[in-house]
Design an enzyme around this catalytic site. Structure first.
Site, short mmCIF file in Angstrom:
data_model
loop_
_atom_site.label_atom_id
_atom_site.label_comp_id
_atom_site.label_asym_id
_atom_site.label_seq_id
_atom_site.Cartn_x
_atom_site.Cartn_y
_atom_site.Cartn_z
N HIS A 163 0.86 -1.19 0.00
CA HIS A 163 0.00 0.00 0.00
C HIS A 163 0.89 1.24 0.00
O HIS A 163 1.94 1.24 0.62
CB HIS A 163 -0.90 0.02 1.24
CG HIS A 163 -2.07 0.94 1.09
ND1 HIS A 163 -1.97 2.29 1.35
CD2 HIS A 163 -3.33 0.72 0.67
CE1 HIS A 163 -3.15 2.85 1.09
NE2 HIS A 163 -3.99 1.92 0.69
N ASP A 180 -8.02 -5.07 -0.36
CA ASP A 180 -8.50 -5.93 -1.46
C ASP A 180 -8.18 -7.40 -1.26
O ASP A 180 -8.66 -8.24 -2.02
CB ASP A 180 -7.86 -5.46 -2.78
CG ASP A 180 -8.40 -4.10 -3.18
OD1 ASP A 180 -7.60 -3.17 -3.35
OD2 ASP A 180 -9.63 -3.97 -3.26
C1 SDX Z 1 -6.05 0.12 -3.18
O1 SDX Z 1 -4.19 4.60 -2.29
C2 SDX Z 1 -5.17 4.00 -1.68
O2 SDX Z 1 -5.63 4.37 -0.62
C3 SDX Z 1 -5.73 2.81 -2.43
C4 SDX Z 1 -6.80 2.01 -1.70
C5 SDX Z 1 -8.07 2.79 -1.50
O3 SDX Z 1 -8.81 2.48 -0.55
O4 SDX Z 1 -8.37 3.68 -2.35
O5 SDX Z 1 -6.31 1.59 -0.44
C6 SDX Z 1 -7.21 0.77 -2.49
O6 SDX Z 1 -5.78 0.45 -4.31
C7 SDX Z 1 -5.23 -0.87 -2.41
C8 SDX Z 1 -4.01 -1.39 -3.25
C9 SDX Z 1 -4.53 -2.50 -4.19
N1 SDX Z 1 -3.46 -2.86 -5.11
C10 SDX Z 1 -2.84 -4.07 -5.03
O7 SDX Z 1 -3.06 -4.89 -4.14
C11 SDX Z 1 -1.85 -4.33 -6.16
C12 SDX Z 1 -0.54 -4.89 -5.61
N2 SDX Z 1 0.14 -3.82 -4.85
C13 SDX Z 1 0.94 -2.93 -5.57
O8 SDX Z 1 1.09 -2.94 -6.90
C14 SDX Z 1 1.61 -1.82 -4.76
O9 SDX Z 1 1.91 -2.29 -3.52
C15 SDX Z 1 0.78 -0.56 -4.67
C16 SDX Z 1 0.39 -0.08 -6.04
C17 SDX Z 1 -0.42 -0.80 -3.85
C18 SDX Z 1 1.65 0.51 -3.99
O10 SDX Z 1 2.70 0.76 -4.84
P1 SDX Z 1 3.80 1.88 -4.47
O11 SDX Z 1 3.48 2.57 -3.20
O12 SDX Z 1 4.00 2.73 -5.70
O13 SDX Z 1 5.08 1.02 -4.16
P2 SDX Z 1 6.12 0.59 -5.23
O14 SDX Z 1 5.43 0.10 -6.46
O15 SDX Z 1 7.12 1.69 -5.35
O16 SDX Z 1 6.79 -0.69 -4.51
C19 SDX Z 1 7.86 -0.56 -3.58
C20 SDX Z 1 8.63 -1.88 -3.63
C21 SDX Z 1 9.06 -2.24 -5.08
O17 SDX Z 1 10.18 -3.10 -4.96
P3 SDX Z 1 11.69 -2.44 -5.08
O18 SDX Z 1 11.71 -1.64 -6.38
O19 SDX Z 1 11.83 -1.55 -3.84
O20 SDX Z 1 12.62 -3.63 -5.08
O21 SDX Z 1 7.76 -2.95 -3.21
C22 SDX Z 1 7.56 -3.85 -4.31
C23 SDX Z 1 7.92 -3.09 -5.57
O22 SDX Z 1 8.31 -3.99 -6.60
N3 SDX Z 1 6.13 -4.21 -4.28
C24 SDX Z 1 5.65 -5.44 -4.48
C25 SDX Z 1 4.27 -5.34 -4.30
N4 SDX Z 1 3.94 -4.07 -4.00
C26 SDX Z 1 5.10 -3.37 -3.99
N5 SDX Z 1 6.27 -6.61 -4.80
C27 SDX Z 1 5.45 -7.69 -4.94
N6 SDX Z 1 4.11 -7.67 -4.77
C28 SDX Z 1 3.48 -6.53 -4.45
N7 SDX Z 1 2.15 -6.49 -4.29
#
Ligand code: SDX
Length: 429
Positions: free
Chosen positions: A308, A365
């Site tokens: 998140h 989710d």
């Molecule tokens: C919602 O914003 C809100 O409030 C949203 C929400 C709402 O109520 O409106 O809460 C609802 O959208 C919840 C999120 C649902 N999405 C998912 O479950 C999809 C999977 N999660 C992600 O793609 C990710 O975690 C996000 C999009 C939720 C957050 O992404 P960020 O904050 O941009 O973080 P990032 O992509 O920069 O990741 C940081 C690191 C990276 O690795 P490094 O480059 O540091 O090595 O964490 C890794 C990412 O690759 N990473 C994951 C991951 N999420 C982040 N690796 C594997 N699986 C994951 N799910």
């Protein structure tokens, strides 16, 4: 606390005011930055460090896992309030008296119909159309049948547009699902509560002369809609606000928000979680394979339902939904191997160095789809249910932006393209 921040550029110092919110958060007000520095801007892809507005609606503390709507904790609201009360609270700022709630619901019921021509638009969609695309299109189409809801400046006009949308969107949600199932389309039943009515429109069977409410489903849906109702400046809410900042109408702004929510990184994650869990089940429950894929930088796969932007210890909504999933499945007498796989995956991730280091925990989710599935809602409808829950939050944020007379949103950029060059005729290229 000092009341300014100092920026030094090429030996020259610039002061910018510090603004403190009611929860002691502090922002650097840079509205004079470009003018004062002769053209410098900030760059913050994904707005990870940038505030877009001041808002009094929802407070999140990502480190402590706090979520409050207008000062009330999500835990209390999920336990003690109903969805329509929470919608009123988010939009108007206070919990309603019984008279206020009764009038609100009656005004909504007065608009709980949609023009029959909307059915012709719905019929034009192929059965395979994703319900989020249908919902976004039909929500925008409502503008054609409610032109008075477009140019709203007075609070009264805004109120009328708001109760219209709260009355009509649940019909579109039910119709989108029934279209997919090839079922006849029903209007609502004004003798029912807001959530009871939604369930009846969704699930009444053609051969039933009386739809019997299941209180377990009513309570589960009421709680899920409350948990999804608002979440400050997330992707889809920011879309609603920036769309509305051009003075586009409420229906058009919400339609844009529905489209933004659809993405699998945002609200579309609840559908992606179920598809991921199903794939793991088909793979014989091989969670380790999917954990490895999630950590493999050459693999675009992410562990859906984890991580998140704000919550870095736990998502309080996920905790509440996880308990509710157990309760609803037990109450319905449903045993779902998918739930066991989800719990196993959660335990693995919580003990995996990659996930722990990046503070990736289950989000809202991760478990919600398990309840929706137990309720008989098709997986492609999961994000539509998220939109139904988020509607009052989107409305509240749009209304706050318009009442505060926020300027049209128009970010700047850093140009990295070609510098000036002369045109070459085709024979010269
Ligand atoms: C919602 O914003 C809100 O409030 C949203 C929400 C709402 O109520 O409106 O809460 C609802 O959208 C919840 C999120 C649902 N999405 C998912 O479950 C999809 C999977 N999660 C992600 O793609 C990710 O975690 C996000 C999009 C939720 C957050 O992404 P960020 O904050 O941009 O973080 P990032 O992509 O920069 O990741 C940081 C690191 C990276 O690795 P490094 O480059 O540091 O090595 O964490 C890794 C990412 O690759 N990473 C994951 C991951 N999420 C982040 N690796 C594997 N699986 C994951 N799910």
């Amino acid at each position: 606390m000092a009341n300014t921040a100092t920026l030094e550029i090429e030996g020259k110092k610039y002061e910018f005011p510090l603004i403190e919110g009611t929860e002691k958060e502090v922002a650097i007000d840079i509205k004079t930055l470009r003018g004062a520095t002769g053209g410098y801007i900030t760059l913050d892809s994904g707005y990870k460090n940038t505030g877009s507005c001041e808002s009094a609606i929802t407070f999140l503390d990502g480190e402590k896992g706090i979520l409050r709507y207008r000062g009330y904790s999500i835990e209390e609201l999920a336990e003690k309030a109903d969805f329509l009360e929470v919608a009123y609270l988010l939009i108007f700022g206070e919990l309603p008296t019984s008279e206020q709630l009764e009038k609100f619901h009656s005004d909504i019921k007065a608009h709980s119909v949609v023009d029959d021509d909307v059915k012709k638009i719905l019929d034009a969609f192929p059965k395979a159309a994703h319900p989020m695309g249908v919902l976004s299109s039909l929500t925008s189409a409502l503008t054609a049948f409610n032109p008075e809801s477009v140019n709203v400046d007075s609070e009264e006009d805004m109120y009328n547009a708001i109760v219209r949308l709260l009355g009509k969107l649940p019909i579109l949600v039910a119709w989108a699902m029934r279209k997919k199932k090839g079922l006849p389309l029903y209007y609502g039943d004004s003798s029912l509560g807001y959530v009871e009515n939604i369930l009846k429109m969704m699930f009444k069977q053609p051969n039933e002369d009386k739809y019997v409410q299941n209180p377990i489903l009513v309570n589960a849906l009421d709680k899920l809609l409350i948990l999804h109702a608002d979440h400050e400046q997330n992707c889809s809410t920011s879309t609603v606000r920036i769309t509305g900042s051009s003075h586009a109408g409420l229906f058009a702004s919400i339609s844009a928000g529905i489209s933004a929510l659809w993405g699998p990184l945002h609200g579309g994650a609840n559908q992606a979680v179920l598809e991921m869990l199903e794939a793991i089940k088909e793979d014989g429950g091989d969670t380790k394979k999917y954990m490895a894929k999630a950590k493999d930088k050459s693999d675009p796969f992410r562990l859906m339902g984890f991580g998140h932007r704000v919550y870095k210890n736990f998502d309080p909504r996920a905790r509440i939904i996880k308990v509710a999933a157990d309760e609803v499945l037990a109450d319905l007498g449903v045993t779902d191997p998918i739930l066991d796989i989800a719990k196993g995956l959660e335990q693995e991730a919580l003990n995996d160095e990659y996930f722990v280091k990046r503070k990736l925990y289950p989000n809202v989710d991760f478990y919600s789809g398990i309840i929706y599935r137990a309720m008989g809602i098709p997986v492609e409808m999961f994000t539509v249910m998220f939109a139904l829950g988020r509607l009052p939050g989107w409305i509240a944020q749009w209304r706050e932006m318009r009442l505060r007379k926020e300027p049209i949103g128009r970010p700047r950029q850093l140009y990295i393209g070609e510098t000036e060059r002369s045109f070459k005729s085709i024979s010269e290229r």
